[in-house]
Motif scaffolding. Structure first.
Motif, PDB file in Angstrom:
ATOM      1  N   SER A   1     -17.149   8.780  12.333  1.00  0.00           N
ATOM      2  CA  SER A   1     -18.155   8.489  11.312  1.00  0.00           C
ATOM      3  C   SER A   1     -18.479   9.727  10.478  1.00  0.00           C
ATOM      4  N   ALA A   2     -18.304  10.913  11.060  1.00  0.00           N
ATOM      5  CA  ALA A   2     -18.621  12.154  10.343  1.00  0.00           C
ATOM      6  C   ALA A   2     -17.336  12.949  10.098  1.00  0.00           C
ATOM      7  N   PRO A   3     -16.867  13.042   8.843  1.00  0.00           N
ATOM      8  CA  PRO A   3     -15.641  13.775   8.539  1.00  0.00           C
ATOM      9  C   PRO A   3     -15.683  15.240   8.985  1.00  0.00           C
ATOM     10  N   SER A   4     -16.872  15.808   9.082  1.00  0.00           N
ATOM     11  CA  SER A   4     -16.972  17.216   9.484  1.00  0.00           C
ATOM     12  C   SER A   4     -16.454  17.441  10.902  1.00  0.00           C
ATOM     13  N   GLU A   5     -16.462  16.404  11.734  1.00  0.00           N
ATOM     14  CA  GLU A   5     -15.945  16.524  13.105  1.00  0.00           C
ATOM     15  C   GLU A   5     -14.444  16.823  13.112  1.00  0.00           C
ATOM     16  N   LEU A   6     -13.788  16.452  12.027  1.00  0.00           N
ATOM     17  CA  LEU A   6     -12.338  16.600  11.949  1.00  0.00           C
ATOM     18  C   LEU A   6     -11.892  17.609  10.900  1.00  0.00           C
ATOM     19  N   ALA A   7     -12.793  18.450  10.433  1.00  0.00           N
ATOM     20  CA  ALA A   7     -12.473  19.351   9.322  1.00  0.00           C
ATOM     21  C   ALA A   7     -11.272  20.254   9.616  1.00  0.00           C
ATOM     22  N   ALA A   8     -11.263  20.903  10.770  1.00  0.00           N
ATOM     23  CA  ALA A   8     -10.153  21.812  11.099  1.00  0.00           C
ATOM     24  C   ALA A   8      -8.846  21.037  11.249  1.00  0.00           C
TER      25      ALA A   8
ATOM     26  N   ARG B   1     -11.909   7.900  20.338  1.00  0.00           N
ATOM     27  CA  ARG B   1     -11.677   9.147  19.592  1.00  0.00           C
ATOM     28  C   ARG B   1     -11.054  10.211  20.477  1.00  0.00           C
ATOM     29  N   SER B   2     -11.532  10.339  21.694  1.00  0.00           N
ATOM     30  CA  SER B   2     -10.996  11.336  22.620  1.00  0.00           C
ATOM     31  C   SER B   2      -9.527  11.037  22.953  1.00  0.00           C
ATOM     32  N   VAL B   3      -9.235   9.764  23.175  1.00  0.00           N
ATOM     33  CA  VAL B   3      -7.855   9.359  23.463  1.00  0.00           C
ATOM     34  C   VAL B   3      -6.952   9.651  22.264  1.00  0.00           C
ATOM     35  N   LEU B   4      -7.428   9.351  21.069  1.00  0.00           N
ATOM     36  CA  LEU B   4      -6.626   9.587  19.862  1.00  0.00           C
ATOM     37  C   LEU B   4      -6.367  11.076  19.645  1.00  0.00           C
ATOM     38  N   VAL B   5      -7.343  11.916  19.918  1.00  0.00           N
ATOM     39  CA  VAL B   5      -7.156  13.370  19.766  1.00  0.00           C
ATOM     40  C   VAL B   5      -6.112  13.866  20.759  1.00  0.00           C
ATOM     41  N   ARG B   6      -6.182  13.408  22.002  1.00  0.00           N
ATOM     42  CA  ARG B   6      -5.184  13.820  23.006  1.00  0.00           C
ATOM     43  C   ARG B   6      -3.789  13.302  22.629  1.00  0.00           C
ATOM     44  N   GLU B   7      -3.724  12.083  22.118  1.00  0.00           N
ATOM     45  CA  GLU B   7      -2.443  11.518  21.679  1.00  0.00           C
ATOM     46  C   GLU B   7      -1.877  12.308  20.500  1.00  0.00           C
ATOM     47  N   LEU B   8      -2.736  12.689  19.581  1.00  0.00           N
ATOM     48  CA  LEU B   8      -2.302  13.489  18.430  1.00  0.00           C
ATOM     49  C   LEU B   8      -1.715  14.819  18.897  1.00  0.00           C
ATOM     50  N   SER B   9      -2.357  15.451  19.854  1.00  0.00           N
ATOM     51  CA  SER B   9      -1.860  16.713  20.407  1.00  0.00           C
ATOM     52  C   SER B   9      -0.497  16.523  21.058  1.00  0.00           C
TER      53      SER B   9
ATOM     54  N   THR C   1     -10.610  18.823  21.846  1.00  0.00           N
ATOM     55  CA  THR C   1     -10.681  18.358  23.234  1.00  0.00           C
ATOM     56  C   THR C   1     -11.450  19.362  24.096  1.00  0.00           C
ATOM     57  N   GLU C   2     -11.157  20.656  23.923  1.00  0.00           N
ATOM     58  CA  GLU C   2     -11.805  21.697  24.731  1.00  0.00           C
ATOM     59  C   GLU C   2     -13.304  21.796  24.468  1.00  0.00           C
ATOM     60  N   THR C   3     -13.722  21.558  23.238  1.00  0.00           N
ATOM     61  CA  THR C   3     -15.155  21.648  22.935  1.00  0.00           C
ATOM     62  C   THR C   3     -15.904  20.395  23.363  1.00  0.00           C
ATOM     63  N   GLY C   4     -15.157  19.353  23.716  1.00  0.00           N
ATOM     64  CA  GLY C   4     -15.807  18.127  24.165  1.00  0.00           C
ATOM     65  C   GLY C   4     -16.528  17.387  23.052  1.00  0.00           C
ATOM     66  N   THR C   5     -16.102  17.578  21.831  1.00  0.00           N
ATOM     67  CA  THR C   5     -16.751  16.956  20.671  1.00  0.00           C
ATOM     68  C   THR C   5     -16.899  15.457  20.843  1.00  0.00           C
ATOM     69  N   PHE C   6     -15.879  14.801  21.414  1.00  0.00           N
ATOM     70  CA  PHE C   6     -15.916  13.350  21.548  1.00  0.00           C
ATOM     71  C   PHE C   6     -16.135  12.898  22.982  1.00  0.00           C
ATOM     72  N   GLY C   7     -16.466  13.822  23.879  1.00  0.00           N
ATOM     73  CA  GLY C   7     -16.618  13.449  25.280  1.00  0.00           C
ATOM     74  C   GLY C   7     -15.254  13.302  25.939  1.00  0.00           C
ATOM     75  N   ALA C   8     -15.247  12.898  27.176  1.00  0.00           N
ATOM     76  CA  ALA C   8     -14.001  12.800  27.935  1.00  0.00           C
ATOM     77  C   ALA C   8     -13.314  11.452  27.755  1.00  0.00           C
ATOM     78  N   ASP C   9     -14.075  10.426  27.434  1.00  0.00           N
ATOM     79  CA  ASP C   9     -13.520   9.089  27.318  1.00  0.00           C
ATOM     80  C   ASP C   9     -13.761   8.548  25.923  1.00  0.00           C
TER      81      ASP C   9
END
Length: 189
Positions: free
Chosen positions: A16-23, A72-80, A61-69
């Motif tokens: 919902s917040a594009p700033s979460e994905l800025a980097a 969004r967390s699954v998609l970030v791990r899949e992207l990596s 993932t390391e900062t826990g921005t989206f939590g462990a589950d």
């Protein structure tokens, strides 16, 4: 790459917040478009960009921005994971492309490989190469990270290039031997 981009779009849709994905957005935007595997150099530069994608995804993932589950967390791990896998494949493609100057074309390498049976890559970094009943010997990684095998004076960049060189040399030798036995000339008249 298509799956990587699709996963990225899914992640963008889930946030919902594009700033979460800025980097991550910055490194995804820097990825090259088409023709990313056109040459050895392009493969390597795209692989380097993918290393930045993986690092940015891992940082989220390391900062826990989206939590462990959660999605969004699954998609970030899949992207990596995708960035890592695609980078490895591009590096392997770059090594094969670097060998075409000695072996002709990628098609020539593939055609040679189709004519042989290749063993599994061992933990020691060797792969058996066999044509029909003839064991051509293993190709093996050199200390410098290149690939060599029996009768190969100058190592190849890729395992596929070294195996193709063994196969092509064997096939040429077998053709010359058949011509010698039948009395046919071995070269142009």
């Amino acid at each position: 790459m298509d799956t990587l981009h699709r996963t990225w779009r899914d992640l963008q849709s889930a946030c919902s917040a594009p700033s979460e994905l800025a980097a991550l957005d910055a490194v995804m935007t820097a990825l090259p478009g088409g023709h990313y595997a056109q040459s050895s150099q392009r493969c390597r530069s795209t692989a380097a960009c993918l290393a930045h994608v993986r690092a940015a995804a891992d940082a989220i993932t390391e900062t826990g921005t989206f939590g462990a589950d959660g999605t969004r967390s699954v998609l970030v791990r899949e992207l990596s994971a995708l960035a890592s896998e695609v980078a490895e494949r591009l590096e392997a493609t770059a090594r094969v492309l670097a060998d075409i100057s000695r072996l002709g074309t990628v098609r020539a390498i593939n055609d040679a490989l189709v004519r042989a049976r290749l063993g599994e890559l061992t933990a020691g970094g060797e792969q058996a190469v066999r044509v029909d009943r003839t064991e051509l010997g293993p190709v093996r990684r050199t200390a410098a990270g290149m690939w060599s095998g029996p009768g190969i004076a100058e190592p190849f960049n890729s395992r596929e290039g070294a195996a193709a060189a063994l196969i092509l040399a064997h096939l040429a030798s077998a053709t010359a031997e058949r011509r010698r036995r039948t009395g046919r000339p071995t070269g142009p008249a």
